[in-house]
Design an enzyme around this catalytic site. Structure first.
Site, PDB file in Angstrom:
ATOM      1  N   SER A 188       0.789  -1.223   0.000  1.00 27.98           N
ATOM      2  CA  SER A 188       0.000   0.000   0.000  1.00 27.98           C
ATOM      3  C   SER A 188       0.827   1.282   0.000  1.00 27.98           C
ATOM      4  CB  SER A 188      -0.945  -0.002   1.202  1.00 27.98           C
ATOM      5  OG  SER A 188      -0.196   0.013   2.396  1.00 27.98           O
ATOM      6  N   HIS A 216      -5.596  -4.562  -1.688  1.00 30.86           N
ATOM      7  CA  HIS A 216      -5.444  -3.469  -2.657  1.00 30.86           C
ATOM      8  C   HIS A 216      -5.478  -3.994  -4.095  1.00 30.86           C
ATOM      9  CE1 HIS A 216      -4.765  -0.161   0.133  1.00 30.86           C
ATOM     10  NE2 HIS A 216      -4.077  -1.011   0.870  1.00 30.86           N
ATOM     11  N   LYS A 247     -12.652  -2.074   0.629  1.00 32.74           N
ATOM     12  CA  LYS A 247     -11.946  -1.184  -0.292  1.00 32.74           C
ATOM     13  C   LYS A 247     -12.675  -1.193  -1.642  1.00 32.74           C
ATOM     14  CE  LYS A 247      -7.842  -1.258   2.491  1.00 32.74           C
ATOM     15  NZ  LYS A 247      -6.731  -2.053   2.965  1.00 32.74           N
TER      16      LYS A 247
HETATM   17  C1  LIG Z   1      -6.685  -2.602   4.470  1.00 28.52           C
HETATM   18  C2  LIG Z   1      -5.878  -3.819   4.586  1.00 28.52           C
HETATM   19  C3  LIG Z   1      -6.190  -4.837   5.490  1.00 28.52           C
HETATM   20  C4  LIG Z   1      -7.321  -4.691   6.488  1.00 28.52           C
HETATM   21  O1  LIG Z   1      -8.551  -4.724   5.844  1.00 28.52           O
HETATM   22  P1  LIG Z   1      -9.891  -4.521   6.711  1.00 28.52           P
HETATM   23  O2  LIG Z   1     -10.947  -5.278   6.001  1.00 28.52           O
HETATM   24  O3  LIG Z   1     -10.135  -3.045   6.735  1.00 28.52           O
HETATM   25  O4  LIG Z   1      -9.618  -5.061   8.072  1.00 28.52           O
HETATM   26  C5  LIG Z   1      -5.435  -5.991   5.483  1.00 28.52           C
HETATM   27  N1  LIG Z   1      -4.398  -6.149   4.627  1.00 28.52           N
HETATM   28  C6  LIG Z   1      -4.044  -5.177   3.763  1.00 28.52           C
HETATM   29  C7  LIG Z   1      -2.902  -5.392   2.827  1.00 28.52           C
HETATM   30  C8  LIG Z   1      -4.765  -3.982   3.720  1.00 28.52           C
HETATM   31  O5  LIG Z   1      -4.403  -3.017   2.872  1.00 28.52           O
END
Ligand SMILES: *Cc1c(COP(=O)(O)O)cnc(C)c1O
Length: 404
Positions: A188, A216, A247
């Site tokens: 990210s 992502h 997301k």
């Molecule tokens: C955002 C993210 C998470 C956590 O996701 P949630 O559903 O908000 O708990 C886990 N791993 C990665 C790589 C992320 O970017």
């Protein structure tokens, strides 16, 4: 004189630590939005801002069709289940979503969680023990790190995205019973895409499993948006996929793990965040199902996201900014110096553009940046408005290479 009580000391220590964060410039302030999430957001100070820092890749967070889908699911299935899945918290909509996710990702079965954080937190401990090896990229997400900590398996770490070091770690782990390579599909901070083709080859060579976190990536990476495994043409070679519904796939919340039947069945029996936490709200399950149907019927959103990304990456470079090269909608605009990055984000905010500044310790020293995240919801006019603001602030701060 009254001596401070041990309790008073506890609260005083917390305040001292919080003040320490403030003086170091590490204190995180929350912006309060009074509208839906979207390309533009209304803040509680009455200002409308162009939003370039949401994980709203497909622009679905505030989408009217999804709002309606979540209302429809609420009407049919109610507000919530007041139960974990295995007692009385499984509805048809949860089973339908698990099947739809499996089909979308090209995996045998899927189990839902309340968050991807829980999916990762509850993944390793049921599947691996002290006889096994987990081989993990050093920049993997916090939830993967925590999940591995909860597991008794031997831990091996390879330098970020370094295939030579991964091979060395696989050799070091050669005598362990089961081995699993663990990586974010996309990282990210830089938008770096894991080299899954090479990782799968190494996994085959050393008899290791491959697990990827697709938070992502799910919904927009690859030709039809299935994820990084589709992008790298390794669908069918990945053993375990975790991901989020929070997301690209709608933006509410919720997570999942997809894998072979034996893995998913084991997780349903033993994974603690699944066994001891409430079931995903039916409104989210129902709306997520409509997201997947939407993505199956058309790649339009995914295509618009990639067109927006190409547009922004091209023009920001033309302006004379340095970006991390790549193709992902995460675009790190490099400013290197922490105070400059902070000032840059503040000036953009004043001009009505919302971005996040990142500096040490979130990114390495001297690698400060503002991170832009594109969305299918952005119009070209909005992107050009953002680019004009970047140009203005770049000129003000004397940062543009191409400045005459
Ligand atoms: C955002 C993210 C998470 C956590 O996701 P949630 O559903 O908000 O708990 C886990 N791993 C990665 C790589 C992320 O970017």
């Amino acid at each position: 004189m009254t001596l401070p009580s041990p309790k008073a000391n506890f609260y005083a220590d917390l305040d001292a630590n919080l003040n320490g964060l403030r003086t170091q410039g590490l204190y995180k302030q929350e912006r309060v939005i009074s509208s839906r999430q979207g390309a533009e957001v209304l803040c509680d100070d009455g200002r409308t801002l162009l939003n370039l820092c949401a994980n709203n890749y497909l622009g679905l967070s505030g989408d009217e069709k999804l709002v309606q889908a979540s209302i429809d699911a609420t009407r049919q299935y109610g507000y919530g289940l007041s139960s974990v899945r295995f007692i009385c918290g499984t509805q048809t909509v949860h089973k339908q979503l698990e099947q739809a996710l499996s089909a979308f990702l090209g995996m045998e079965d899927t189990v839902l969680y309340a968050a991807a954080f829980d999916a990762n937190g509850g993944l390793f401990e049921p599947l691996f023990d002290e006889q096994d090896a987990i081989i993990s990229d050093t920049l993997n997400h916090a939830s993967i790190i925590d999940g591995i900590r909860l597991c008794k398996a031997n831990r091996f770490r390879y330098a970020h995205n370094d295939m030579g070091d991964l091979e060395l770690q696989l050799q070091a782990a050669a005598d362990k019973r089961h081995k699993v390579i663990v990586t974010d599909g996309v990282f990210s901070m830089d938008g770096t895409i894991a080299q899954l083709d090479k990782i799968c080859d190494l996994a085959d060579k050393y008899g290791a499993l491959v697990m990827i976190d697709e938070c992502h990536a799910s919904g927009f990476m690859g030709q039809t948006g299935r994820g990084t495994h589709e992008h790298h043409h390794v669908m069918g070679r990945i053993d375990i996929i975790t991901g989020t519904l929070g997301k690209a796939l709608g933006g509410a919340m919720g997570g999942f793990t997809a894998a072979r039947r034996e893995v998913i069945e084991t997780l349903r029996q033993k994974s603690r965040p699944y066994l001891f936490s409430n079931t995903l709200a039916p409104s989210i399950a129902g709306a997520s199902l409509s997201v997947l149907n939407m993505l199956l019927s058309s790649t339009e959103l995914r295509d618009r996201l990639h067109a927006n990304t190409a547009h922004f990456r091209h023009h920001i470079t033309q302006l004379g900014f340095t970006i991390k090269p790549g193709t992902h909608p995460i675009v790190p605009v490099m400013l290197f110096d922490a105070p400059v990055a902070q000032q840059f984000a503040q000036r953009l905010y004043a001009l009505g553009v919302l971005v996040t500044g990142f500096f040490y310790p979130v990114v390495p020293m001297g690698q400060a940046r503002v991170r832009v995240q594109l969305s299918a919801a952005h119009t070209t006019a909005q992107l050009d408005q953002a680019l004009a603001a970047f140009a203005q602030v770049g000129r003000e701060l004397g940062l543009l290479k191409n400045q005459e």
